[in-house]
Design an enzyme around this catalytic site. Structure first.
Site, short mmCIF file in Angstrom:
data_model
loop_
_atom_site.label_atom_id
_atom_site.label_comp_id
_atom_site.label_asym_id
_atom_site.label_seq_id
_atom_site.Cartn_x
_atom_site.Cartn_y
_atom_site.Cartn_z
N LYS A 8 8.04 -5.83 -0.66
CA LYS A 8 7.20 -4.64 -0.80
C LYS A 8 6.81 -4.53 -2.28
CE LYS A 8 5.26 -0.66 0.07
NZ LYS A 8 3.86 -0.77 0.53
N SER A 9 5.65 -3.98 -2.57
CA SER A 9 5.24 -3.82 -3.96
C SER A 9 6.12 -2.75 -4.63
CB SER A 9 3.77 -3.40 -4.06
OG SER A 9 2.95 -4.46 -3.62
N ASN A 40 -3.75 1.52 7.13
CA ASN A 40 -2.61 2.17 6.49
C ASN A 40 -2.98 2.80 5.17
OD1 ASN A 40 -1.07 1.01 3.91
ND2 ASN A 40 -2.17 -0.69 4.90
N LEU A 50 2.13 3.10 -1.65
CA LEU A 50 3.09 2.43 -2.52
C LEU A 50 4.49 3.07 -2.51
CD1 LEU A 50 0.37 2.30 -5.18
CD2 LEU A 50 1.53 0.20 -4.62
N CYS A 90 -4.31 -2.88 -4.17
CA CYS A 90 -4.13 -1.82 -3.16
C CYS A 90 -5.40 -0.96 -3.14
CB CYS A 90 -2.91 -0.97 -3.46
SG CYS A 90 -2.70 0.34 -2.21
N LYS A 102 -2.67 -11.13 -6.58
CA LYS A 102 -3.23 -10.76 -5.27
C LYS A 102 -4.49 -9.93 -5.50
CE LYS A 102 -2.05 -8.97 -0.70
NZ LYS A 102 -0.98 -8.45 0.15
N GLY A 149 -5.08 -6.97 9.86
CA GLY A 149 -5.02 -7.50 11.22
C GLY A 149 -6.23 -8.35 11.58
N GLY A 178 1.40 -10.35 8.02
CA GLY A 178 1.90 -8.98 7.91
C GLY A 178 1.73 -8.27 9.24
N THR A 179 0.50 -7.91 9.56
CA THR A 179 0.22 -7.19 10.81
C THR A 179 0.63 -8.02 12.03
OG1 THR A 179 -1.56 -6.06 9.68
CG2 THR A 179 -1.61 -5.95 12.07
O1 RRO Z 1 1.56 0.79 0.03
C1 RRO Z 1 0.38 0.74 0.46
O2 RRO Z 1 -0.21 1.73 0.87
C2 RRO Z 1 -0.42 -0.52 0.44
C3 RRO Z 1 -0.40 -1.43 -0.58
BR1 RRO Z 1 0.77 -1.29 -2.02
C4 RRO Z 1 -1.30 -2.52 -0.57
O3 RRO Z 1 -1.37 -3.37 -1.47
N1 RRO Z 1 -2.16 -2.62 0.50
C5 RRO Z 1 -2.14 -1.72 1.48
O4 RRO Z 1 -2.94 -1.86 2.42
N2 RRO Z 1 -1.26 -0.69 1.47
#
Ligand code: RRO
Length: 305
Positions: free
Chosen positions: A45-46, A69, A73, A128, A163, A215, A263-264
């Site tokens: 996770k970031s 989503n 963060l 993000c 990224k 997705g 991911g998805t």
């Molecule tokens: O945490 C998020 O809402 C999020 C991040 Br850090 C991201 O890089 N990409 C995303 O779709 N959600």
């Protein structure tokens, strides 16, 4: 099974699949489970300097062909997370520590701390789409991407991945900027900025109003971005965006990706998706006469023009 191992920036991966940032990667326990389920590497996770609770709910909307989503963060902060990285490394696959920050200096400091915690590589989240003051706000500027990579490289001795955001018309320029800054690889793409409205309520569904689409719906955008970047830089590209099957992974590899992130797809097919996608890649290779993943790399560029 065919050998589908790859080497990316000196990291040896048993297969070209990685867990993408943001899914089952906030604790060592979940990362160890994903390692066990067959992923070639794990992106965390970031993580930022301070703990953050994220955006107000609802923060995820299920759509027909993906997810929207606006998590915002959420993360425990680097001090607490360092322990999770150390523990997650016991899973025996490379751990790539994702970091975000509000300034180039903060991103570099976090990259250094991630490497110190034991991460095998660092992924700078410069993309993000819905976090004010972070992510794509900084990552839409080639100058700021370049500086972030340069400072992060100085701050840590492990490979640095950048990224990038697809929410511009110039992702290849961002990739070139990352390369100038010394990034070892670029990762494309993050989610596409989007929105969903509840017609009965007459209002946006997400607490944050705007979010990021992931997705199957975004795969063609990701493929196009990887294809363009592959023709613009020499450093490796890692593909992400809608990879759900082995064929999707092959498409990304043929566009120029040395590895892919899922991911998805984990939400769609469950954790078993890593093993299944690997089996599907192997099967494709057998049926089409490829002996290694490397043989498929970028082949779409020498085909039709
Ligand atoms: O945490 C998020 O809402 C999020 C991040 Br850090 C991201 O890089 N990409 C995303 O779709 N959600």
């Amino acid at each position: 099974m065919t050998d589908i191992s790859v080497e990316v920036c000196g990291l040896r991966l048993r297969n070209p699949t990685m867990l993408a940032s943001g899914v089952l990667d906030e604790t060592a326990r979940s990362m160890l489970a994903v390692a066990k389920s067959g992923a070639g590497a794990i992106v965390t996770k970031s993580i930022g300097i301070e703990p953050r609770s994220g955006h107000p709910n609802p923060s995820v909307v299920e759509l027909e062909d993906g997810l929207l989503n606006a998590m915002g963060l959420p993360n425990p902060g680097i001090d607490l997370f360092s322990k999770e990285v150390k523990e997650a490394r016991k899973g025996g696959v490379p751990i790539i520590g994702s970091v975000f920050g509000g300034t180039e200096e903060e991103i570099a400091e976090l990259a250094g701390m991630m490497a110190e915690a034991g991460a095998d590589a660092v992924e700078l989240n410069l993309s993000c789409p819905h976090a004010k003051g972070y992510g794509a706000e900084l990552g839409s500027s080639p100058e700021r991407v370049e500086t972030s990579c340069r400072l992060a490289k100085r701050a840590c001795g492990v490979p640095v991945f950048a990224k990038l955001t697809p929410n511009t018309s110039y992702i290849a320029e961002l990739a070139k900027a990352a390369e100038r800054g010394g990034a070892d690889a670029v990762v494309a793409i993050n989610t596409l900025k989007g929105m969903a409205i509840d017609p009965e309520a007459g209002m946006p569904i997400l607490g944050n109003r705007f979010g990021g689409l992931s997705g199957p719906a975004i795969k063609p955008v990701g493929i196009r971005c990887v294809y363009e970047i592959y023709e613009s830089v020499e450093i490796p590209v890692i593909g992400v965006g809608g990879v759900t099957t082995g064929r999707d992974a092959v498409e990304y590899i043929m566009a120029g990706a040395q590895a892919v992130q899922l991911g998805t797809a984990v939400w769609i097919r469950g954790e078993k998706v890593f093993r299944e996608v690997c089996r599907e890649i192997s099967q494709f290779m057998k049926e089409n006469g490829y002996d290694s993943v490397k043989e498929m790399l970028g082949v779409a560029h020498s085909g039709r023009h």
